[in-house]
Enzyme design. Sequence first.
Site, short mmCIF file in Angstrom:
data_model
loop_
_atom_site.label_atom_id
_atom_site.label_comp_id
_atom_site.label_asym_id
_atom_site.label_seq_id
_atom_site.Cartn_x
_atom_site.Cartn_y
_atom_site.Cartn_z
CG ASP A 1 -1.84 1.15 1.33
OD1 ASP A 1 -1.58 2.16 0.65
OD2 ASP A 1 -2.83 1.06 2.07
CB THR B 1 -4.65 7.67 -1.97
OG1 THR B 1 -3.37 8.03 -1.44
CG2 THR B 1 -5.43 6.90 -0.94
#
Length: 436
Positions: free
Chosen positions: A198, A224
Amino acid sequence: MNMDLKNTDLQISNLIDEELSRQINTLEMIASENFTSKAVMEAAGSVLTNKYAEGYPGRRYYGGCESVDKIEDIARDRLNELFNCEYSNVQPHSGSQANMGVFNTFLSHGDTVMGLDLSHGGHLTHGSKVNFSGQSYNFISYQIDQKTGRVDFEQVNRLAKEFKPKLIICGGSAYPRFIEFEQFSEIAKSVGAYLMADIAHPSGLVASGLHPTPWPYCDVVTSTTHKTLRGPRGGIILMGKDFENKWGIVAPKSQRTKMVSELIDSAVMPGMQGGPLMHIIGAKAVAFKEALSPSFKEYCSQVILNAKHLSNKMIDLDYDIVSGGTDTHLILIDLSNKNLTGKYVENRLEIAGITTNKNMVPFDKKSPMITSGIRIGTPALTTRGMKESEMTKISELINNVIINIDNDAILYKIREEVKELCKEYPLNMEYQNEMS
Ligand code: DSN
């Protein structure tokens, strides 16, 4: 600004102006925030928001998708180029959704997964009990080594051998060091686990080659798009080269004819989302083009220089920095030696016009709502053009707040100094003009 909105909804229009003024006049040091370009914002606020496009380019459940198909294709192509990968999905509405998409592809409920403890710098979706991840899967948390402030690989190895996870997650939201993809990969391979990174925090640094690449070590990567990558709020999923061969085994028996990429696509939509946010996908495409430009690498390089400089200055001022420094855009300050809580310091810094967030530090004895630390990041201030000399000034401002923590008058004076500094580095001329 907001002329139409002003006429139809003055209340919201005024609050947007109020927020713009806050962003212009204060020092934004939340490590996960940034200022997008006007171009990114224009795409995010465009007519694309009107379009339903459930499905993927060329195979939608709605008509009229000719333009949005092209936009999503461009977004995926640019993203593949940016991260040197062969598969990408730009539809997850957020980083949490991206993580859920990966879990839904590779795991069954109840499977064992390993992730970094939230209180040691992990993320809610890496197994917190109050999150779907910790509720749906059997998460085993690994932690930080108390002496080094870095991942305790001896523990990761031991836990992996003992619990045989199906998936190991590396990366987090308050880990100031490079993610050690290769070390994680060796452990994951030794127990036959998939490795997911991540990279939500350092993704801009990864894209610009200033942080090690997750390939070929990780099987799948999520991120993100709005932190160091400086795009609109949203999520993405990536896979490197030759992923289909590597993962012939992932599909449940009934779906063995499916490719892994198809499984991820279906896990995102219809698995957990309906219509993609086409305005955000358009804005992601614009941000990816910006990130492919040489000036983005210069920007990221300055982000890191600023964080390292700020960290050194804070150490000189007797602050305890977790892991003794940073490789990235963020630093984590342990306030225990100052006998202050993260909650109080966050609050008092805010009065002085410096926005940060309270954050747990490894082995914190305080709760997540109180904490012993604050997390500080440089992406947003670097976008404003600030460099090392401003970081020196900011370290002094932060220290002045802390040594005068209960003195409102001094804090309000510091707020004026902050305002002056902000004036020297206008947020972004295009935003500022909207105020006039
Ligand atoms: N809340 C984000 C952060 O601040 O790091 C992570 O989701």
